[in-house]
Design a protein around this motif. Structure first.
Motif, PDB file in Angstrom:
ATOM      1  N   LEU A  90       0.852  -1.194   0.000  1.00  0.00           N
ATOM      2  CA  LEU A  90       0.000   0.000   0.000  1.00  0.00           C
ATOM      3  C   LEU A  90       0.888   1.244   0.000  1.00  0.00           C
ATOM      4  CD1 LEU A  90      -2.556  -0.991   2.805  1.00  0.00           C
ATOM      5  CD2 LEU A  90      -2.934  -1.080   0.329  1.00  0.00           C
ATOM      6  N   HIS A  91       0.625   2.133  -0.921  1.00  0.00           N
ATOM      7  CA  HIS A  91       1.416   3.371  -0.992  1.00  0.00           C
ATOM      8  C   HIS A  91       0.498   4.573  -0.838  1.00  0.00           C
ATOM      9  CE1 HIS A  91       5.185   1.616  -2.901  1.00  0.00           C
ATOM     10  NE2 HIS A  91       4.329   0.606  -2.959  1.00  0.00           N
ATOM     11  N   LEU A  92       0.843   5.442   0.093  1.00  0.00           N
ATOM     12  CA  LEU A  92       0.124   6.721   0.180  1.00  0.00           C
ATOM     13  C   LEU A  92       0.708   7.621  -0.912  1.00  0.00           C
ATOM     14  CD1 LEU A  92      -1.924   8.530   1.636  1.00  0.00           C
ATOM     15  CD2 LEU A  92      -0.062   9.301   3.118  1.00  0.00           C
ATOM     16  N   GLU A  93      -0.091   7.870  -1.938  1.00  0.00           N
ATOM     17  CA  GLU A  93       0.407   8.621  -3.096  1.00  0.00           C
ATOM     18  C   GLU A  93       0.134  10.125  -2.929  1.00  0.00           C
ATOM     19  OE1 GLU A  93       2.245   7.321  -5.228  1.00  0.00           O
ATOM     20  OE2 GLU A  93       2.236   8.565  -7.022  1.00  0.00           O
ATOM     21  N   GLU A  94      -1.081  10.439  -2.498  1.00  0.00           N
ATOM     22  CA  GLU A  94      -1.435  11.844  -2.254  1.00  0.00           C
ATOM     23  C   GLU A  94      -2.175  11.938  -0.924  1.00  0.00           C
ATOM     24  OE1 GLU A  94      -0.570  14.405  -4.208  1.00  0.00           O
ATOM     25  OE2 GLU A  94       0.269  13.174  -5.816  1.00  0.00           O
ATOM     26  N   GLY A  95      -1.922  12.983  -0.176  1.00  0.00           N
ATOM     27  CA  GLY A  95      -2.604  13.153   1.093  1.00  0.00           C
ATOM     28  C   GLY A  95      -1.721  13.922   2.061  1.00  0.00           C
ATOM     29  N   ALA A  96      -1.783  13.524   3.325  1.00  0.00           N
ATOM     30  CA  ALA A  96      -0.975  14.226   4.326  1.00  0.00           C
ATOM     31  C   ALA A  96      -0.728  13.316   5.519  1.00  0.00           C
ATOM     32  CB  ALA A  96      -1.683  15.495   4.785  1.00  0.00           C
ATOM     33  N   LEU A  97       0.348  13.608   6.231  1.00  0.00           N
ATOM     34  CA  LEU A  97       0.623  12.982   7.520  1.00  0.00           C
ATOM     35  C   LEU A  97       0.348  14.042   8.582  1.00  0.00           C
ATOM     36  CD1 LEU A  97       3.985  11.211   6.566  1.00  0.00           C
ATOM     37  CD2 LEU A  97       1.676  10.245   6.591  1.00  0.00           C
ATOM     38  N   VAL A  98      -0.213  13.625   9.696  1.00  0.00           N
ATOM     39  CA  VAL A  98      -0.660  14.592  10.695  1.00  0.00           C
ATOM     40  C   VAL A  98       0.059  14.351  12.019  1.00  0.00           C
ATOM     41  CG1 VAL A  98      -2.658  15.605  11.830  1.00  0.00           C
ATOM     42  CG2 VAL A  98      -2.927  14.517   9.583  1.00  0.00           C
ATOM     43  N   CYS A  99       0.679  15.399  12.536  1.00  0.00           N
ATOM     44  CA  CYS A  99       1.346  15.315  13.834  1.00  0.00           C
ATOM     45  C   CYS A  99       0.292  15.034  14.908  1.00  0.00           C
ATOM     46  CB  CYS A  99       2.077  16.628  14.134  1.00  0.00           C
ATOM     47  SG  CYS A  99       2.700  16.715  15.833  1.00  0.00           S
ATOM     48  N   PRO A 100       0.475  13.953  15.682  1.00  0.00           N
ATOM     49  CA  PRO A 100      -0.556  13.587  16.655  1.00  0.00           C
ATOM     50  C   PRO A 100      -0.676  14.587  17.799  1.00  0.00           C
ATOM     51  CG  PRO A 100       1.380  12.178  16.897  1.00  0.00           C
ATOM     52  CD  PRO A 100       1.603  13.019  15.680  1.00  0.00           C
ATOM     53  N   GLU A 101       0.345  15.393  17.993  1.00  0.00           N
ATOM     54  CA  GLU A 101       0.322  16.318  19.125  1.00  0.00           C
ATOM     55  C   GLU A 101      -0.180  17.705  18.735  1.00  0.00           C
ATOM     56  OE1 GLU A 101       3.494  15.497  22.024  1.00  0.00           O
ATOM     57  OE2 GLU A 101       3.812  17.659  22.064  1.00  0.00           O
ATOM     58  N   THR A 102       0.244  18.170  17.584  1.00  0.00           N
ATOM     59  CA  THR A 102      -0.088  19.550  17.192  1.00  0.00           C
ATOM     60  C   THR A 102      -1.133  19.618  16.083  1.00  0.00           C
ATOM     61  OG1 THR A 102       1.593  19.632  15.466  1.00  0.00           O
ATOM     62  CG2 THR A 102       2.292  20.239  17.694  1.00  0.00           C
ATOM     63  N   GLY A 103      -1.364  18.516  15.394  1.00  0.00           N
ATOM     64  CA  GLY A 103      -2.299  18.535  14.268  1.00  0.00           C
ATOM     65  C   GLY A 103      -1.703  19.106  12.995  1.00  0.00           C
ATOM     66  N   ARG A 104      -0.445  19.472  13.035  1.00  0.00           N
ATOM     67  CA  ARG A 104       0.232  20.035  11.859  1.00  0.00           C
ATOM     68  C   ARG A 104       0.271  18.978  10.749  1.00  0.00           C
ATOM     69  NH1 ARG A 104       4.434  20.648   7.751  1.00  0.00           N
ATOM     70  NH2 ARG A 104       5.969  22.147   8.489  1.00  0.00           N
ATOM     71  N   LYS A 105      -0.099  19.406   9.549  1.00  0.00           N
ATOM     72  CA  LYS A 105      -0.122  18.469   8.427  1.00  0.00           C
ATOM     73  C   LYS A 105       1.164  18.560   7.607  1.00  0.00           C
ATOM     74  CE  LYS A 105      -5.087  18.039   7.804  1.00  0.00           C
ATOM     75  NZ  LYS A 105      -6.257  18.366   6.983  1.00  0.00           N
ATOM     76  N   PHE A 106       1.711  17.396   7.337  1.00  0.00           N
ATOM     77  CA  PHE A 106       2.850  17.297   6.432  1.00  0.00           C
ATOM     78  C   PHE A 106       2.318  16.753   5.109  1.00  0.00           C
ATOM     79  CE2 PHE A 106       4.502  16.693  10.730  1.00  0.00           C
ATOM     80  CZ  PHE A 106       5.562  17.585  10.775  1.00  0.00           C
ATOM     81  N   PRO A 107       2.349  17.558   4.056  1.00  0.00           N
ATOM     82  CA  PRO A 107       1.751  17.095   2.799  1.00  0.00           C
ATOM     83  C   PRO A 107       2.511  15.919   2.175  1.00  0.00           C
ATOM     84  CG  PRO A 107       2.798  19.250   2.515  1.00  0.00           C
ATOM     85  CD  PRO A 107       2.889  18.915   3.963  1.00  0.00           C
ATOM     86  N   VAL A 108       1.772  15.056   1.505  1.00  0.00           N
ATOM     87  CA  VAL A 108       2.375  13.965   0.729  1.00  0.00           C
ATOM     88  C   VAL A 108       1.955  14.149  -0.716  1.00  0.00           C
ATOM     89  CG1 VAL A 108       2.487  11.462   0.377  1.00  0.00           C
ATOM     90  CG2 VAL A 108       2.264  12.386   2.707  1.00  0.00           C
TER      91      VAL A 108
END
Lengths: 122, 298
Positions: A90-108
């Protein structure tokens, strides 16, 4: 990005203590079949945070992993196939990763997580 | 890697062409079955990344002498790497993707190897992905500063780390800039980024891990080896190469814990021409001439 890498990645924002696991926002998931290697899976099993993998694979639409797992299950081909699929196919191709503490999104984008921080986060 | 980005395709191609004799001479040291494979054109072409398939961007460092020297070092050590059977391989600062793609290709026959590549340059990670795809190999590519975000969970798990750092001596204020500058600006003595890389590598490398890094004479590789030795690492120079612009050493480091692969390391040392650094590094560890390895393999 495969879930193996997701399982190794934490929020790197300065001051964040519990940066793992990163949440996943899915826009596009792709599946790329690869040959299963039981030795690799058995070797990696001890290093994987199982719950993080289960939650991540569910975010990606795959619900076939058992809630809990222990090393005795590595003798089961069926279990290995599910583990293999979740971890490496499984590959995350488009989306975001989310910091569990701050909610900051890291784009993918194009399968590449952007973990680069802003100046005030370093 | 010379400070201004003056490298032209012509330079890269000439260098690439000049690599053939080395590859040929190396192959004659390998087992007969492998030699046969080498002469099959299909296998020959997929041993390392092909220059014409390496993607590019104006803000991404193109493969050049230093990249070729690093890939040559990995190629020279390929037999050992295949025996070593790494599980996780990581490149810090993947640039065009030439090195990680070559590593994935040369270890292609090993099942179950996972590759991760990082770069601080967003253009570079995209170009790396394109280069990987063009060669039909996979690495997870991450835009991050060195291993930021990976260093806690990946600590002690990486079996092979390769780095071609920004090693060109520059004023310190040129370090950390965006784009292609990040590929070469190394600060005073070219050590600003190298000195940040070494502790990261120490954290990530598994007990049996191997670390390959490009250094320039101005970086004081002898001092780097001493510093790593103080941290428990043995080292050897895998490739030494001088061009008109620079003198490069590709150094391999491993934890000097006396495990069998470390002993093997000691037994496969290549006897190389003199040089202050070389002599010093080799004086620290027992060595055998390279030709003994050749004999034993043939």
């Amino acid at each position: 990005m495969r879930l193996l890498t997701h399982n190794m990645l934490s929020s790197n924002i300065k001051g964040v203590i519990n940066g793992f696991p990163l949440g996943i926002v899915v826009e596009k998931v792709i599946e790329k079949p690869v040959e299963m290697n039981p030795d690799f899976l058995k070797n990696m099993f001890a290093k994987i945070e199982w719950k993080a993998l289960v939650d991540a694979s569910r975010s990606m639409g795959y619900t076939e992993l058992p809630e809990q797992a222990d090393s005795s299950m590595l003798d089961s081909v069926d279990f290995l196939q599910r583990f293999h699929h979740a971890l490496l196919e499984l590959h995350l191709e488009e989306g975001a990763l989310v910091c569990p503490e701050t909610g900051r999104k890291f784009p993918v984008n194009k399968g590449i997580p952007n973990m680069l921080l802003h100046e005030d986060e370093v | 890697m010379v400070k201004p980005s003056l490298f032209l395709w012509g330079v890269a191609e000439i260098t690439a062409a000049s690599r053939s004799p080395l590859s040929l001479s190396l192959i004659s040291h390998r087992a007969p079955s492998e030699r046969l494979l080498f002469w099959a054109p299909s296998k020959m072409s997929c041993r390392i990344a092909q220059i014409h398939k390496v993607s590019s961007h104006s803000e991404v460092y193109e493969p050049c002498d230093d990249s070729f020297a690093l890939v040559d070092a990995l190629l020279a050590d390929r037999t050992n790497l295949l025996e070593h059977k790494p599980t996780l391989c990581l490149e810090l600062g993947c640039g065009s993707g030439y090195v990680i793609t070559s590593l994935a290709l040369m270890l292609g026959e090993l099942p179950g190897v996972h590759y991760i590549a990082t770069d601080v340059n967003l253009h570079a990670v995209r170009v790396t992905r394109e280069t990987l795809q063009a060669h039909n190999v996979h690495a997870d590519v991450i835009a991050t500063d060195l291993a930021s975000g990976l260093d806690s969970r990946l600590a002690g798990l990486v079996d092979v780390i390769v780095v071609n750092p920004p090693y060109v001596p520059t004023p310190d204020d040129e370090v950390g800039q965006e784009g292609i500058t990040s590929a070469w600006a190394g600060g005073v003595d070219g050590r600003a980024v190298i000195d940040r890389i070494l502790p990261v590598v120490d954290k990530l490398l598994s007990d049996r891990g191997w670390f390959y890094m490009v250094t320039l004479t101005s970086n004081n590789p002898l001092q780097i080896c001493r510093q790593m030795k103080a941290g428990g690492y043995a080292s050897r120079i895998v490739v030494q190469r001088s061009t008109e612009e620079e003198s490069l050493h590709i150094i391999k480091f491993w934890r000097d814990s006396g495990d069998p692969m470390c002993k093997k390391e000691t037994a496969t040392l290549k006897k190389t021409s003199s040089g202050k650094v070389m002599d010093s590094v080799l004086s620290q560890i027992h060595r055998l001439p390279f030709w003994k390895k050749v004999e034993s393999n043939d």
